[in-house]
Each structure stands twice: as C-alpha cells, then as structure tokens.
Design a protein around this motif. Structure first.
Motif, PDB file in Angstrom:
ATOM      1  N   VAL A  10     -86.971  57.815  -0.723  1.00  0.00           N
ATOM      2  CA  VAL A  10     -87.224  57.748  -2.166  1.00  0.00           C
ATOM      3  C   VAL A  10     -87.115  56.307  -2.656  1.00  0.00           C
ATOM      4  CG1 VAL A  10     -86.353  58.399  -4.453  1.00  0.00           C
ATOM      5  CG2 VAL A  10     -86.564  60.128  -2.656  1.00  0.00           C
ATOM      6  N   ASP A  11     -85.945  55.705  -2.487  1.00  0.00           N
ATOM      7  CA  ASP A  11     -85.704  54.380  -3.065  1.00  0.00           C
ATOM      8  C   ASP A  11     -86.363  53.299  -2.229  1.00  0.00           C
ATOM      9  OD1 ASP A  11     -84.186  55.332  -5.264  1.00  0.00           O
ATOM     10  OD2 ASP A  11     -82.539  55.706  -3.883  1.00  0.00           O
ATOM     11  N   GLY A  12     -87.401  52.734  -2.778  1.00  0.00           N
ATOM     12  CA  GLY A  12     -88.247  51.752  -2.100  1.00  0.00           C
ATOM     13  C   GLY A  12     -89.676  52.246  -2.134  1.00  0.00           C
ATOM     14  N   LEU A  60     -94.766  67.155   5.061  1.00  0.00           N
ATOM     15  CA  LEU A  60     -93.860  66.226   4.397  1.00  0.00           C
ATOM     16  C   LEU A  60     -92.410  66.672   4.531  1.00  0.00           C
ATOM     17  CD1 LEU A  60     -95.896  65.682   1.099  1.00  0.00           C
ATOM     18  CD2 LEU A  60     -96.045  64.412   3.246  1.00  0.00           C
ATOM     19  N   CYS A  61     -91.522  65.686   4.604  1.00  0.00           N
ATOM     20  CA  CYS A  61     -90.088  65.942   4.739  1.00  0.00           C
ATOM     21  C   CYS A  61     -89.325  64.777   4.107  1.00  0.00           C
ATOM     22  CB  CYS A  61     -89.732  66.069   6.223  1.00  0.00           C
ATOM     23  SG  CYS A  61     -87.993  66.425   6.548  1.00  0.00           S
ATOM     24  N   TRP A  62     -88.328  65.071   3.300  1.00  0.00           N
ATOM     25  CA  TRP A  62     -87.498  64.009   2.735  1.00  0.00           C
ATOM     26  C   TRP A  62     -86.629  63.393   3.827  1.00  0.00           C
ATOM     27  CZ3 TRP A  62     -89.274  62.648  -1.667  1.00  0.00           C
ATOM     28  CH2 TRP A  62     -89.670  63.566  -2.632  1.00  0.00           C
ATOM     29  N   ALA A  63     -86.520  62.067   3.820  1.00  0.00           N
ATOM     30  CA  ALA A  63     -85.604  61.336   4.704  1.00  0.00           C
ATOM     31  C   ALA A  63     -84.949  60.283   3.819  1.00  0.00           C
ATOM     32  CB  ALA A  63     -86.341  60.704   5.869  1.00  0.00           C
ATOM     33  N   THR A  64     -84.040  60.734   2.979  1.00  0.00           N
ATOM     34  CA  THR A  64     -83.482  59.929   1.909  1.00  0.00           C
ATOM     35  C   THR A  64     -82.027  60.292   1.650  1.00  0.00           C
ATOM     36  OG1 THR A  64     -83.700  59.440  -0.463  1.00  0.00           O
ATOM     37  CG2 THR A  64     -84.487  61.593   0.253  1.00  0.00           C
ATOM     38  N   THR A  65     -81.292  59.365   1.096  1.00  0.00           N
ATOM     39  CA  THR A  65     -79.914  59.664   0.710  1.00  0.00           C
ATOM     40  C   THR A  65     -79.874  60.745  -0.363  1.00  0.00           C
ATOM     41  OG1 THR A  65     -79.928  57.903  -0.943  1.00  0.00           O
ATOM     42  CG2 THR A  65     -79.061  57.351   1.236  1.00  0.00           C
ATOM     43  N   PRO A  84     -88.618  70.306   2.886  1.00  0.00           N
ATOM     44  CA  PRO A  84     -87.427  70.250   3.737  1.00  0.00           C
ATOM     45  C   PRO A  84     -86.890  68.824   3.735  1.00  0.00           C
ATOM     46  CG  PRO A  84     -89.418  70.364   5.070  1.00  0.00           C
ATOM     47  CD  PRO A  84     -89.852  70.511   3.638  1.00  0.00           C
ATOM     48  N   TYR A  85     -85.669  68.665   4.180  1.00  0.00           N
ATOM     49  CA  TYR A  85     -85.070  67.331   4.205  1.00  0.00           C
ATOM     50  C   TYR A  85     -84.197  67.161   5.439  1.00  0.00           C
ATOM     51  CZ  TYR A  85     -80.856  69.662   2.523  1.00  0.00           C
ATOM     52  OH  TYR A  85     -79.768  70.498   2.407  1.00  0.00           O
ATOM     53  N   VAL A  86     -84.075  65.913   5.851  1.00  0.00           N
ATOM     54  CA  VAL A  86     -83.158  65.574   6.929  1.00  0.00           C
ATOM     55  C   VAL A  86     -81.766  65.531   6.319  1.00  0.00           C
ATOM     56  CG1 VAL A  86     -82.506  63.860   8.659  1.00  0.00           C
ATOM     57  CG2 VAL A  86     -84.934  64.214   8.111  1.00  0.00           C
ATOM     58  N   ASP A  87     -80.868  66.331   6.870  1.00  0.00           N
ATOM     59  CA  ASP A  87     -79.486  66.350   6.395  1.00  0.00           C
ATOM     60  C   ASP A  87     -78.710  65.308   7.200  1.00  0.00           C
ATOM     61  OD1 ASP A  87     -76.869  66.823   5.644  1.00  0.00           O
ATOM     62  OD2 ASP A  87     -77.024  68.998   5.851  1.00  0.00           O
ATOM     63  N   ALA A  90     -72.465  63.606   7.827  1.00  0.00           N
ATOM     64  CA  ALA A  90     -71.435  62.579   7.997  1.00  0.00           C
ATOM     65  C   ALA A  90     -72.027  61.230   8.400  1.00  0.00           C
ATOM     66  CB  ALA A  90     -70.415  63.025   9.039  1.00  0.00           C
ATOM     67  N   GLY A  91     -73.290  61.208   8.829  1.00  0.00           N
ATOM     68  CA  GLY A  91     -73.917  59.951   9.235  1.00  0.00           C
ATOM     69  C   GLY A  91     -74.412  59.100   8.086  1.00  0.00           C
ATOM     70  N   LEU A  92     -74.303  59.618   6.864  1.00  0.00           N
ATOM     71  CA  LEU A  92     -74.774  58.898   5.688  1.00  0.00           C
ATOM     72  C   LEU A  92     -74.091  57.534   5.589  1.00  0.00           C
ATOM     73  CD1 LEU A  92     -76.766  59.622   3.386  1.00  0.00           C
ATOM     74  CD2 LEU A  92     -74.798  60.304   2.048  1.00  0.00           C
ATOM     75  N   PHE A  93     -74.865  56.483   5.641  1.00  0.00           N
ATOM     76  CA  PHE A  93     -74.428  55.089   5.538  1.00  0.00           C
ATOM     77  C   PHE A  93     -73.546  54.604   6.692  1.00  0.00           C
ATOM     78  CE2 PHE A  93     -74.927  56.374   0.997  1.00  0.00           C
ATOM     79  CZ  PHE A  93     -76.066  55.635   0.739  1.00  0.00           C
ATOM     80  N   ALA A  94     -73.478  55.354   7.794  1.00  0.00           N
ATOM     81  CA  ALA A  94     -72.653  54.943   8.925  1.00  0.00           C
ATOM     82  C   ALA A  94     -73.304  53.749   9.629  1.00  0.00           C
ATOM     83  CB  ALA A  94     -72.479  56.099   9.906  1.00  0.00           C
TER      84      ALA A  94
END
Length: 167
Positions: A10-12, A60-65, A84-87, A90-94
């Motif tokens: 999304v952002d960008g 299409l699939c979301w790959a976003t925070t 659908p989205y990539v969940d 715990a890897g968020l921002f790792a």
C-alpha cells in the motif's frame, strides 16, 4: 495454467507517501485512517488504480503492513474487492542480518512456487537474490517510486511480465 499472483504493497505503490512535501498528486484523493486511537494517518489513493489492477492478468493479494485492514480502508477507495493478504504475523518489521526485506520470506512462502510479481518501494538486490534462490517459479520484484505511486509504465511492466509467462 493458473494466473500469477500480484502482491500489492500500500504505502509507496498505492499511497505515494514520499510526495508529501510536494503535495497530493493529480488524480488522488485523501482519506484519514485511524488505525490506533488518537493517531490519524492521511493516505492518498487513486480511485482509478483498482480498475487498472483488475485489468491485469493476475490474482491480486495484499503484501502490506496493513494486512487485512487494507480490505477495510484501501480496497473500497481504489475500487478493489476484498483480497487475500499475506499475514506477516510476528515477522512484521523483523530485521534480517542478510539485508533481505522482512516481507520477502513470507511472500515467497505464500507464493509456494507459483509465479508472482511484487510491487513495493523497499526491495533491494538482496531480495532479488533471495527470491532467485528460494522461489522455483518466475518472479518480478517491481520497485515503485513512493513519490509518485503506480503509474502507466508500472502497469505496462506488470502486464508484460504476465504475458511473458504464457509464451
């Protein structure tokens, strides 16, 4: 043959956040999102992007925070159905010591060998190398300038990649 996946940040790509000092780009609208109490986030979105994305030969699939919140806040404004989205869990921002983006491993796992394109503003050569090693299918990591968001030339590149998979 199944259509390739198109992973959307999304952002960008959809919200050209880096254009803030220059003003909202032409064709964009502003929404204000309250993701957390007391914290409002202005987001610029182009209502024409949904139609252009749906016209591409991709699933299409979301790959976003934003993960599933993209379906509530972003999809209706740009004209997309729930996706659908990539969940990232715990890897968020790792941070990774090898310089690979924190999204890359999860995106490759989600694709499970299926061809994909990924539009984002944060990929690097380390991500290209990782995908080349870890993903057996075709992949396009397409960088989008966060000052301008998705543009016609980006859609052309994505369409070309998908068309090349059919030949």
């Amino acid at each position: 043959m199944r259509r390739p996946l198109l992973f959307l940040d999304v952002d960008g790509p959809l919200n050209p956040w880096a254009a803030q000092p220059y003003g909202r780009p032409e064709g964009y609208t502003t929404i204000v999102v309250a993701l957390q109490p007391g914290r409002a986030l202005p987001v610029w979105l182009n209502p024409g992007h949904g139609e252009a994305l749906l016209a591409l030969d991709y699933d299409l699939c979301w790959a976003t925070t934003w993960m599933d919140a993209a379906n509530r806040w972003i999809a209706p404004v740009v004209g997309l159905p729930p996706l659908p989205y990539v969940d990232f869990g715990a890897g968020l921002f790792a941070l990774r010591p090898d310089g690979v983006h924190w999204k890359t491993e999860a995106i490759v796992a989600y694709a499970a060998g299926r061809p994909f394109a990924w539009v984002d503003d944060e990929q690097s050569p380390a991500d290209e190398e990782y995908v080349g090693r870890a993903h057996p299918g075709a992949a396009l990591l397409h960088h989008v300038d966060p000052r301008v968001g998705l543009r016609e030339e980006d859609f052309t590149a994505l369409a070309g990649f998908a068309a090349g998979l059919r030949t």
